[in-house]
Design an enzyme around this catalytic site. Structure first.
Site, PDB file in Angstrom:
ATOM      1  N   HIS A   1      -3.378 -31.555  21.036  1.00 21.80           N
ATOM      2  CA  HIS A   1      -2.147 -32.299  21.361  1.00 21.80           C
ATOM      3  C   HIS A   1      -0.986 -31.347  21.570  1.00 21.80           C
ATOM      4  O   HIS A   1       0.171 -31.720  21.435  1.00 21.80           O
ATOM      5  CB  HIS A   1      -1.855 -33.295  20.224  1.00 21.80           C
ATOM      6  CG  HIS A   1      -3.010 -34.207  19.960  1.00 21.80           C
ATOM      7  ND1 HIS A   1      -3.202 -35.389  20.624  1.00 21.80           N
ATOM      8  CD2 HIS A   1      -4.083 -34.054  19.140  1.00 21.80           C
ATOM      9  CE1 HIS A   1      -4.330 -35.951  20.211  1.00 21.80           C
ATOM     10  NE2 HIS A   1      -4.890 -35.168  19.310  1.00 21.80           N
TER      11      HIS A   1
ATOM     12  N   GLU B   1      -3.270  -5.511  15.695  1.00 20.30           N
ATOM     13  CA  GLU B   1      -2.751  -4.255  15.122  1.00 20.30           C
ATOM     14  C   GLU B   1      -3.839  -3.171  15.174  1.00 20.30           C
ATOM     15  O   GLU B   1      -3.538  -1.980  15.099  1.00 20.30           O
ATOM     16  CB  GLU B   1      -2.272  -4.464  13.679  1.00 20.30           C
ATOM     17  CG  GLU B   1      -1.355  -3.353  13.181  1.00 20.30           C
ATOM     18  CD  GLU B   1      -0.619  -3.703  11.894  1.00 20.30           C
ATOM     19  OE1 GLU B   1      -1.222  -3.591  10.801  1.00 20.30           O
ATOM     20  OE2 GLU B   1       0.577  -4.058  11.981  1.00 20.30           O
TER      21      GLU B   1
ATOM     22  N   LYS C   1      10.737  -0.109  12.970  1.00 18.07           N
ATOM     23  CA  LYS C   1      11.211   0.036  11.576  1.00 18.07           C
ATOM     24  C   LYS C   1      12.398   1.013  11.536  1.00 18.07           C
ATOM     25  O   LYS C   1      13.432   0.741  10.926  1.00 18.07           O
ATOM     26  CB  LYS C   1      10.093   0.586  10.692  1.00 18.07           C
ATOM     27  CG  LYS C   1       9.002  -0.398  10.332  1.00 18.07           C
ATOM     28  CD  LYS C   1       7.974   0.290   9.434  1.00 18.07           C
ATOM     29  CE  LYS C   1       6.814  -0.622   9.083  1.00 18.07           C
ATOM     30  NZ  LYS C   1       5.784   0.060   8.253  1.00 18.07           N
TER      31      LYS C   1
ATOM     32  N   GLU D   1      10.849  -4.885   3.561  1.00 21.77           N
ATOM     33  CA  GLU D   1      10.872  -6.304   3.178  1.00 21.77           C
ATOM     34  C   GLU D   1      10.366  -6.482   1.742  1.00 21.77           C
ATOM     35  O   GLU D   1      10.965  -7.212   0.938  1.00 21.77           O
ATOM     36  CB  GLU D   1       9.993  -7.133   4.128  1.00 21.77           C
ATOM     37  CG  GLU D   1      10.438  -7.152   5.573  1.00 21.77           C
ATOM     38  CD  GLU D   1       9.733  -6.099   6.407  1.00 21.77           C
ATOM     39  OE1 GLU D   1       9.378  -5.024   5.857  1.00 21.77           O
ATOM     40  OE2 GLU D   1       9.540  -6.349   7.608  1.00 21.77           O
TER      41      GLU D   1
ATOM     42  N   LYS E   1       0.843  -1.192   0.000  1.00 23.50           N
ATOM     43  CA  LYS E   1       0.000   0.000   0.000  1.00 23.50           C
ATOM     44  C   LYS E   1       0.887   1.254   0.000  1.00 23.50           C
ATOM     45  O   LYS E   1       0.693   2.158  -0.800  1.00 23.50           O
ATOM     46  CB  LYS E   1      -0.910   0.000   1.235  1.00 23.50           C
ATOM     47  CG  LYS E   1      -1.749   1.246   1.377  1.00 23.50           C
ATOM     48  CD  LYS E   1      -2.577   1.238   2.653  1.00 23.50           C
ATOM     49  CE  LYS E   1      -3.255   2.587   2.854  1.00 23.50           C
ATOM     50  NZ  LYS E   1      -3.999   2.656   4.121  1.00 23.50           N
TER      51      LYS E   1
ATOM     52  N   GLY F   1      -4.280  -1.497   5.729  1.00 26.06           N
ATOM     53  CA  GLY F   1      -3.598  -2.685   5.221  1.00 26.06           C
ATOM     54  C   GLY F   1      -4.258  -3.972   5.684  1.00 26.06           C
ATOM     55  O   GLY F   1      -4.515  -4.876   4.898  1.00 26.06           O
ATOM     56  N   ARG F   2      -4.615  -4.035   6.983  1.00 23.42           N
ATOM     57  CA  ARG F   2      -5.186  -5.268   7.515  1.00 23.42           C
ATOM     58  C   ARG F   2      -6.660  -5.444   7.143  1.00 23.42           C
ATOM     59  O   ARG F   2      -7.298  -6.406   7.566  1.00 23.42           O
ATOM     60  CB  ARG F   2      -4.989  -5.326   9.023  1.00 23.42           C
ATOM     61  CG  ARG F   2      -5.496  -4.104   9.761  1.00 23.42           C
ATOM     62  CD  ARG F   2      -4.988  -4.084  11.201  1.00 23.42           C
ATOM     63  NE  ARG F   2      -5.320  -2.846  11.893  1.00 23.42           N
ATOM     64  CZ  ARG F   2      -4.592  -1.737  11.827  1.00 23.42           C
ATOM     65  NH1 ARG F   2      -3.485  -1.735  11.096  1.00 23.42           N
ATOM     66  NH2 ARG F   2      -4.946  -0.629  12.476  1.00 23.42           N
TER      67      ARG F   2
HETATM   68  O1  F6P Z   1       2.674  -3.804  10.034  1.00 23.11           O
HETATM   69  C1  F6P Z   1       2.651  -2.486   9.621  1.00 23.11           C
HETATM   70  C2  F6P Z   1       2.039  -2.418   8.235  1.00 23.11           C
HETATM   71  O2  F6P Z   1       1.927  -1.080   7.855  1.00 23.11           O
HETATM   72  C3  F6P Z   1       0.686  -3.099   8.139  1.00 23.11           C
HETATM   73  O3  F6P Z   1      -0.360  -2.333   8.639  1.00 23.11           O
HETATM   74  C4  F6P Z   1       0.616  -3.352   6.657  1.00 23.11           C
HETATM   75  O4  F6P Z   1      -0.377  -4.301   6.322  1.00 23.11           O
HETATM   76  C5  F6P Z   1       2.037  -3.852   6.381  1.00 23.11           C
HETATM   77  O5  F6P Z   1       2.865  -3.091   7.274  1.00 23.11           O
HETATM   78  C6  F6P Z   1       2.489  -3.723   4.943  1.00 23.11           C
HETATM   79  O6  F6P Z   1       2.374  -2.365   4.559  1.00 23.11           O
HETATM   80  P1  F6P Z   1       2.420  -2.024   2.974  1.00 23.11           P
HETATM   81  O7  F6P Z   1       1.218  -2.695   2.345  1.00 23.11           O
HETATM   82  O8  F6P Z   1       2.363  -0.539   2.913  1.00 23.11           O
HETATM   83  O9  F6P Z   1       3.698  -2.590   2.412  1.00 23.11           O
END
Ligand code: F6P
Length: 549
Positions: free
Chosen positions: A384, A353, A512, A212, A206, A267-268
């Site tokens: 288990h 979150e 971060k 990453e 987003k 995002g979530r």
């Molecule tokens: O964990 C932090 C966060 O901003 C989440 O809310 C989001 O889903 C994820 O990192 C990835 O963010 P992006 O879609 O901007 O890469």
């Protein structure tokens, strides 16, 4: 003391909690033959049995009174109507607009956003169909057979877990792989299994600024070029999903290959947007459309059903009951269905979150508990592993059991066993087993009296452990959409009661930033004085271990 705790409705619940602390559900079931029939609700093909909770009619009424006192319905309507309820980021919260199948407009800054949502859905459908039909090919003319979806958090969990949950509906044209972790093992493991000429990379971010995802996509580009692709061929093999079109273009993604999303989708909460493109590619657009329809059905249920029969409200307020009046630290999800094994991880981000907050919308530090720890795993595996603690540990851990009544490739013996374990565990948690029952069971054991008493003590199961049980006919795309929206709205209900902002996530920013500083310390020339002794020591160990490379 906060205004919330001072609320008469809160105080009343506190009094009710004290009055039932020593009551056992076993006795309530004995005294109320119709308890199970009374404490149930249904909606969107989902049946909720909430009778195995430590509640009675007075408590349920008290919980609904608290919801009303907090203005839950008005807050809900504010979200659906596009008000900027995400106050710290000055944004509306409109994941519900993404599945708004009515012909009603939804306004953001006085502009109806429905046309661009529909336009993006059309772009997703067209692209999916072009890949599945073989019309969209790689640079050597081969059809796309592999999709590598790169993203993390909400840009990964939704697509991955929905695709996994709907495996029986998978389209046979492509196989979809997911990469999230910046650990190179993850992307190397996936890329080693696909042919670059037949592979499409879907990069989802987003913000288009997540370390990453950018690193993984860069490595995928390097892999593609090293395998023989040229820069000009990137357009055939890389698409992006982002609200940051400029950054995506600068990164080298062709503008026509960028699927937009918007800052009023968290995002979530974004699987319903173009973040769901890997779901379309895996299942076909029709099944993605059904997912949207199911979520839309739950939106209507949430908006139109009286609180006392409203699934997200019942589940949300029961969570408040345990979190704030029984000091429950966590909540466990137990999906008794292999394909739904990823649901706990999905709800973990969605809930933790959203409501892992310590400050109210108006900036006061809370003096009550907020978001619980969410965890769990598929049944029967958990039996288990961690069920021992839930049955006999010292923590009260409310549970959500869930079971499809029918499964694909139905094997009657297996499925009957799955269901019997699901129901048996919920029953054991509720009724337990008394010391006297355990002592009597040992009548024929060859034990002296003292040992018999000791063993009976160890075997005693306190019971009175609360749970909900959710049943649905089958896990179809539509039902899954309703189930996910149910949990989204449950989280909303709890955030509204706790008066927190469920839609920002400032808590992830510091880690971060410090991670980037440490990276500079490891690979760059950052001044060691920037780091505390522990971090300095850890960096030194890493550098020594990698010095010879
Ligand atoms: O964990 C932090 C966060 O901003 C989440 O809310 C989001 O889903 C994820 O990192 C990835 O963010 P992006 O879609 O901007 O890469």
């Amino acid at each position: 003391m906060s205004s919330l705790i001072n609320q008469p409705e809160w105080q009343h619940l506190s009094t009710l909690a004290k009055s039932v602390k020593d009551k056992h559900m076993r006795d309530w079931f004995a005294a109320e033959p119709n308890r199970a029939e009374k404490m149930q609700a249904s909606g969107c093909g989902i049946f909720l049995d909430y009778s195995k909770n430590r509640v009675n009619d007075d408590i349920m009424q008290g919980l609904m009174a608290l919801a009303n006192a907090q203005g839950l319905e008005k807050l809900r309507d504010n979200m659906f109507s596009g008000k900027q309820i995400n106050q710290t980021e000055g944004r509306a919260v409109l994941h519900t607009a993404l599945r708004n199948l009515s012909d009603k407009p939804v306004y953001v800054d006085n502009e109806d956003v429905m046309p661009e949502i529909r336009q993006t859905l059309k772009k997703m459908r067209t692209f999916t169909e072009s890949v599945h039909s073989g019309e969209h090919t790689g640079y050597t003319g081969k059809a796309i057979k592999h999709v590598v979806a790169i993203g993390i958090g909400g840009s990964f969990l939704g697509p991955k877990i929905m695709t996994e949950a709907l495996k029986p509906y998978q389209h046979d044209a492509v196989d979809v792989h997911f990469v999230a972790n910046v650990d190179g093992c993850h992307i190397n493991d996936v890329l080693s299994r696909v042919d670059h000429e037949e592979t499409l990379i879907v990069m989802s971010s987003k913000s288009f600024s997540t370390q990453e995802t950018l690193q993984n996509t860069q490595s995928a580009k390097t892999w593609f070029l090293r395998c023989g692709g040229a820069q000009k061929d990137i357009a055939s093999h890389f698409v992006a999903v982002s609200s940051n079109v400029e950054a995506a273009t600068e990164f080298g993604i062709a503008r026509e290959n960028i699927f937009p999303m918007w800052d009023w989708v968290g995002g979530r909460y974004s699987l319903w947007s173009a973040i769901g493109l890997p779901i379309c590619l895996s299942l076909g657009f029709e099944h993605f459309q059904s997912l949207l329809e199911g979520a839309y059905d739950m939106d209507k249920h949430f908006c139109e059903t009286p609180l006392e029969k409203n699934l997200p409200v019942i589940m949300g307020m029961l969570g408040i009951w345990y979190r704030n009046f029984f000091d429950a630290q966590s909540h466990v999800l137990l999906p008794y269905y292999h394909y739904l094994r990823g649901l706990p991880a999905y709800v973990q981000q969605l809930d933790m979150e959203s409501n892992g907050k310590q400050v109210t919308q108006s900036g006061e530090v809370v003096d009550y508990q907020t978001g619980p720890i969410i965890w769990g795993s598929e049944g029967t595996n958990g039996q288990h592993s961690f069920h021992q603690l839930i049955h006999q540990g010292t923590s009260l851990i409310p549970a959500d059991f869930m079971l499809p009544l029918n499964v694909p490739e139905q094997n009657d013996t297996h499925h009957a066993m799955l269901a019997s374990n699901c129901f048996g565990q919920a029953q054991a948690l509720m009724q337990g087993k008394t010391y006297d029952e355990c002592y009597a069971d040992l009548a024929d054991a060859d034990l002296d009296e003292a040992t018999r008493k000791n063993i009976a003590q160890h075997k005693t199961m306190p019971g009175n452990k609360p749970s909900n049980t959710l049943l649905f006919e089958a896990l179809t795309p539509q039902t899954l959409g309703s189930l996910i929206a149910l949990y989204e709205h449950k989280v909303f209900v709890q955030g509204a009661i706790w008066q927190v902002n469920s839609f920002d996530q400032w808590g992830v920013e510091l880690g971060k930033a410090l991670g980037n500083q440490v990276l500079d310390g490891i690979v760059g020339d950052a001044d060691e004085a920037n780091f505390d002794g522990s971090t300095r020591q850890l960096i030194a160990h890493f550098q020594r271990a990698n010095a010879q490379k």
